[in-house]
Design a protein around this motif. Sequence first.
Motif, PDB file in Angstrom:
ATOM      1  N   TYR A 670       0.329  -1.330  -0.264  1.00  0.00           N
ATOM      2  CA  TYR A 670      -0.201  -0.446  -0.394  1.00  0.00           C
ATOM      3  C   TYR A 670       1.136   1.297  -0.591  1.00  0.00           C
ATOM      4  O   TYR A 670       0.517   2.339  -0.291  1.00  0.00           O
ATOM      5  N   ALA A 671       1.989   1.385   0.437  1.00  0.00           N
ATOM      6  CA  ALA A 671       3.314   2.276   0.910  1.00  0.00           C
ATOM      7  C   ALA A 671       3.308   2.652  -0.279  1.00  0.00           C
ATOM      8  O   ALA A 671       3.323   3.940  -1.149  1.00  0.00           O
ATOM      9  N   LEU A 672       4.118   1.504  -1.187  1.00  0.00           N
ATOM     10  CA  LEU A 672       4.951   1.814  -2.625  1.00  0.00           C
ATOM     11  C   LEU A 672       3.476   2.252  -3.657  1.00  0.00           C
ATOM     12  O   LEU A 672       3.877   2.921  -4.560  1.00  0.00           O
ATOM     13  N   ALA A 673       2.256   2.206  -3.612  1.00  0.00           N
ATOM     14  CA  ALA A 673       0.432   2.688  -4.145  1.00  0.00           C
ATOM     15  C   ALA A 673       0.880   3.709  -4.044  1.00  0.00           C
ATOM     16  O   ALA A 673      -0.126   4.718  -4.784  1.00  0.00           O
ATOM     17  N   ARG A 674       0.981   4.417  -2.736  1.00  0.00           N
ATOM     18  CA  ARG A 674       0.789   6.003  -2.269  1.00  0.00           C
ATOM     19  C   ARG A 674       2.389   6.823  -1.358  1.00  0.00           C
ATOM     20  O   ARG A 674       2.304   6.700  -0.516  1.00  0.00           O
ATOM     21  N   ARG A 675       3.011   6.609  -2.472  1.00  0.00           N
ATOM     22  CA  ARG A 675       4.765   6.727  -2.111  1.00  0.00           C
ATOM     23  C   ARG A 675       4.190   8.174  -1.558  1.00  0.00           C
ATOM     24  O   ARG A 675       4.935   7.749  -0.585  1.00  0.00           O
ATOM     25  N   ALA A 676       3.635   8.694  -2.820  1.00  0.00           N
ATOM     26  CA  ALA A 676       3.495  10.673  -2.253  1.00  0.00           C
ATOM     27  C   ALA A 676       3.836  10.553  -0.877  1.00  0.00           C
ATOM     28  O   ALA A 676       3.348  11.800   0.297  1.00  0.00           O
ATOM     29  N   ALA A 677       2.472  10.243   0.066  1.00  0.00           N
ATOM     30  CA  ALA A 677       1.450   9.884   1.328  1.00  0.00           C
ATOM     31  C   ALA A 677       3.075   9.313   2.611  1.00  0.00           C
ATOM     32  O   ALA A 677       2.546   9.648   3.258  1.00  0.00           O
ATOM     33  N   CYS A 678       2.975   8.263   1.879  1.00  0.00           N
ATOM     34  CA  CYS A 678       2.946   7.065   3.052  1.00  0.00           C
ATOM     35  C   CYS A 678       5.312   6.982   2.976  1.00  0.00           C
ATOM     36  O   CYS A 678       5.475   6.540   3.954  1.00  0.00           O
ATOM     37  N   LEU A 679       5.435   7.362   1.617  1.00  0.00           N
ATOM     38  CA  LEU A 679       7.036   6.806   2.283  1.00  0.00           C
ATOM     39  C   LEU A 679       7.547   8.858   1.995  1.00  0.00           C
ATOM     40  O   LEU A 679       8.075   8.798   3.282  1.00  0.00           O
ATOM     41  N   ASP A 680       7.835   9.227   0.993  1.00  0.00           N
ATOM     42  CA  ASP A 680       7.703  10.544   0.508  1.00  0.00           C
ATOM     43  C   ASP A 680       6.902  11.735   2.037  1.00  0.00           C
ATOM     44  O   ASP A 680       7.528  12.522   2.986  1.00  0.00           O
ATOM     45  N   GLY A 681       6.260  11.378   2.396  1.00  0.00           N
ATOM     46  CA  GLY A 681       4.686  12.462   3.133  1.00  0.00           C
ATOM     47  C   GLY A 681       4.984  11.634   4.701  1.00  0.00           C
ATOM     48  O   GLY A 681       4.343  12.265   5.386  1.00  0.00           O
ATOM     49  N   ASP A 682       5.363  10.024   4.601  1.00  0.00           N
ATOM     50  CA  ASP A 682       6.156   9.569   5.517  1.00  0.00           C
ATOM     51  C   ASP A 682       4.776   9.630   6.631  1.00  0.00           C
ATOM     52  O   ASP A 682       4.574   8.784   8.516  1.00  0.00           O
ATOM     53  N   ARG A 683       3.485   8.879   5.872  1.00  0.00           N
ATOM     54  CA  ARG A 683       2.467   8.446   6.971  1.00  0.00           C
ATOM     55  C   ARG A 683       1.879   7.371   7.075  1.00  0.00           C
ATOM     56  O   ARG A 683       2.630   6.366   5.917  1.00  0.00           O
ATOM     57  N   ASP A 684       1.810   7.436   8.026  1.00  0.00           N
ATOM     58  CA  ASP A 684       1.253   5.326   8.142  1.00  0.00           C
ATOM     59  C   ASP A 684       0.882   4.550   7.408  1.00  0.00           C
ATOM     60  O   ASP A 684      -0.218   5.326   6.879  1.00  0.00           O
ATOM     61  N   PRO A 685       1.522   3.493   6.525  1.00  0.00           N
ATOM     62  CA  PRO A 685      -0.201   2.668   5.172  1.00  0.00           C
ATOM     63  C   PRO A 685      -0.943   2.159   6.156  1.00  0.00           C
ATOM     64  O   PRO A 685      -2.033   2.967   5.333  1.00  0.00           O
ATOM     65  N   LEU A 686      -1.134   1.758   7.127  1.00  0.00           N
ATOM     66  CA  LEU A 686      -2.818   1.365   7.569  1.00  0.00           C
ATOM     67  C   LEU A 686      -3.398   2.336   8.012  1.00  0.00           C
ATOM     68  O   LEU A 686      -4.525   2.331   8.297  1.00  0.00           O
ATOM     69  N   VAL A 687      -2.946   3.461   9.114  1.00  0.00           N
ATOM     70  CA  VAL A 687      -3.656   4.793   9.195  1.00  0.00           C
ATOM     71  C   VAL A 687      -4.251   5.783   7.956  1.00  0.00           C
ATOM     72  O   VAL A 687      -6.012   5.606   7.800  1.00  0.00           O
TER      73      VAL A 687
END
Length: 952
Positions: A670-687
């Motif tokens: 999920y984090a890879l599919a939402r990279r901007a939010a979860c990886l670049d933006g440091d948002r937890d993927p589950l949240v």
Amino acid sequence: MLDRPDFDESAAVGAGLLTASLAFSTGAYRELAGLAPEADAALHYVTEGWRQELEPLSGIETAYLAPYLASIGLDMAPAVAWLYFDALGLTMPATREAAERLARAVATSASFDEAHYRKWVPDVPDAALHYVLLGEAVGLRPSENFDPAYYRENYPDVTAFLPHSRLIKHYDDFGRMEGRRGRPHADDIRFEPLPEGRRPAVLMICHEASRTGAPILGWNIIRQLEPKYRVVSVLLHGGDLEEEFRAAAAASVAPLNGVARNPVEMRSMAKRLLNEYRPLYVIANSIETQPLAAELGRLGVPVVALVHEFATYSRPHSKLEEMFGWASEVVFPARVVAQSSFEMVTGLEDRSGIHILPQGRSELPPSRALEDAGSESLDAIFAPLSAPVRQPSVGRAPDLRLPGQEDAIVVLGAGWVQLRKGVEAFVETAVVARRLRPDLKLRFVWVGDGFDPRHDLTYSVYLDDQIRRSDLGDSFAMMPAVDDIAGIYRQTDIFLLSSRLDPQPNVAIDAMSLGIPVVCFAGGVGTAEVLAEEAATRELVVPHLDAAAAAQLICRLAEDRAGRERLGEELVRLAARAFDMEAYVAHIDGFGRRAAERLAIGEEVLNEAMAVIDPFLLFTVHESWTPPHDWPRIAAIKWRLWNGVAATEHGRSPMRPVRRAVAGFHPTLYALARRAACLDGDRDPLVHWLESGRPQGPWSRPVHLPRRRRESGLRLALHAHFHYPELADDLIDRLRANASRPDLFVTTDSALKAEMLATALARYPGRSEVRTVPNAGRDVGAFLTGLADVIGADTYDVIGHVHAKRSLAVDAQLGERWRSFLWTNLIGGRGAMIDTAALAFEEDPGLGLLIAEDPNVIGWNANREVAQELARRMGIEEPLPDFFDFPLGTMFWARREGLRPLLDLDLSWQDYPPEPLPGDGTVLHALERLIPFAVGKAGLGMAGLRVPGTSW
């Protein structure tokens, strides 16, 4: 759970737990509730029946529990709650009469104070009964003198007392007389109140308050942070600087002298710190703070760990695993220090939140002895070189030069006399320098305590012998430590940093800041890295422990005063840039604040996350559960630290698993599919997934919970490979929990084992066949080669594969837990899982693979290269992804068509590696991971099987 879309997760999980219980009879409940034969009895109870006070468990009364559950915020079916507590080993009484009998005994206990207990649950009709049913299980204290959660964890042997009594009674009747503690040491420690104010609180944990490097650094950090935060000082041990720490911090916790550093005591201390101060984040200053820091991390608190120590000498190594496993951010003072931990801890190099940052120059806490004598502070000599500086008073720092040698060049070494400081290399350098240039007036002086040849037989006695045999005469001296370090630096021309495995010594930072040339060994200290980065100072770094090279450089510097002055100017500039305490603390503060921001979860999403997180997946079997409101933060910490994304970006495979928190959800995909939010933006993927409304995609799959016993109309076959035939009875017992009777094909590697298995199979009511196969390829060879005729024929619709796994060479108990977990979820024991699997295949024609919903998310490890070649042979043209799920342990149910690509490999017995096999990197491990890709090539999908309450 996507297999029951009309109901929320809690209802589906509760129904699954009920179905898996041997005390639940579908038929009996249908009759009790007046349901139609096709009705889902378990789902009816968890959604409607419990509100009608129906009793679904044979011989167990639960309806009366509802108001007591509501009193602690649990709005759930009482029978499901009873089963949950039972799965956790916190069994409730089976009947109301038994519970009330226990409550009468508890009410008269010396450790039960009803007034105190009602602070937790003021409105319950019977406080003692509430304690018996729930209070002790969830850790509510019945009095100031007894903590049931602490007692249970600290004395695990007393859990045998629980089915028929309660821990409070054990403590009253036996524990107190046996010398057991009823409450943690944390209760006895003095916690200063935090001053009122709007500034957030930050905890600073130091392992001691000695006048040494790490504590002095901690004291400096407190002083830097105090204008912005209310800093709480926590000392694991006391020392000379206790008063200084207390004066600098907004509040202090008394040193934990005498408190055991075991997880139970430290967990209690962490809980009290969290409750008292509610810190924004924690700074753990030294690896030696790990016992407390790791427990704070386990409570979901952001921890910034300052690791000054080399892993090489840190013992036990488990403290490294613990600290790096829970600290949100880790700061090393130098690459050489970080590298020692990378070599010791698997996967650490690719862990998130690793930083290399030289610490700032520390101010020394004023010495009371110097203050009494009126001596100058070290800060005074850091004034601009052009400014007038008061000369030291007579009698403070000793004269380093002998009378008549006022023009001698002083080469200083400093620190506690021990092997790590390399004092013997300092001596050897002095010997070589004198041999090279006997005409130079060199005076080598070591200042520091610990030189005691009469009593220290581990180092000093050998050092003393070296000095005497070196015949250095008055060109060398050993001096004890002095408070007036400023006076020592004033007399120094060259500083020789002879240390090995010394991270970033404060004395070297001081010397550089004063413009004193610092000669050091490459690879031995972090200082060498700072010096080597600048062309003007690179020459000061000599090969590792090369005394001859150090001596040559010292001799050259000694006769080149102008060169020393030029180097000194460069060093002052370099030190000001590299060792900026204000910038260093600002970085640490930034790490802590960002970690806290990542873990900030809105109340609505927090409640939703608490509902979907499965604690049996999130926590290992050895971890203590925290309260549910901590689970989302703990899940976020675990995922961020070990998600493996950095490893793949560096061209490596992640080598450590990460625990998933929700069945059927792959957080990294999920984090890879939402990279901007979860990886670049440091948002937890589950949240983020929950905030986004739980969108479906490659990161999610259906998960099937236990369904009722029901014979399947599909043609089923099950292959079971037995290297350990004594486990056959367990498998047969699990098979008999199902209405479906798959044809059973059993393989083993010897005629004797085959005979034993044939005898055991006489208990199986279905068709069975035993085959003897070569001891090659383990269960995979037995399946793909030994059973190729069965898989390839059009005889069966669905084929299962299990084996009698035992990891005796690694961890026998782990192997048993893993096998039990897989067999429970794939075969039965706490649910009719073959029937459940067959029904899932019947309902979904596109389903090709069912796997046990494993808590561990694992990747390719060392198997990607082998897997790529096998994938090519199977005609899989798409690149293999970095992250995916697969049947961990190589046990699964698959539609026959999905196995065709694997069968088409046409593997012979010679294709499998010979025994003994390595733990990873073989064709067997690669095939295990390729199963979902083979099924995908056949155009079929994958789903999970999950028995609630199982883990390994």
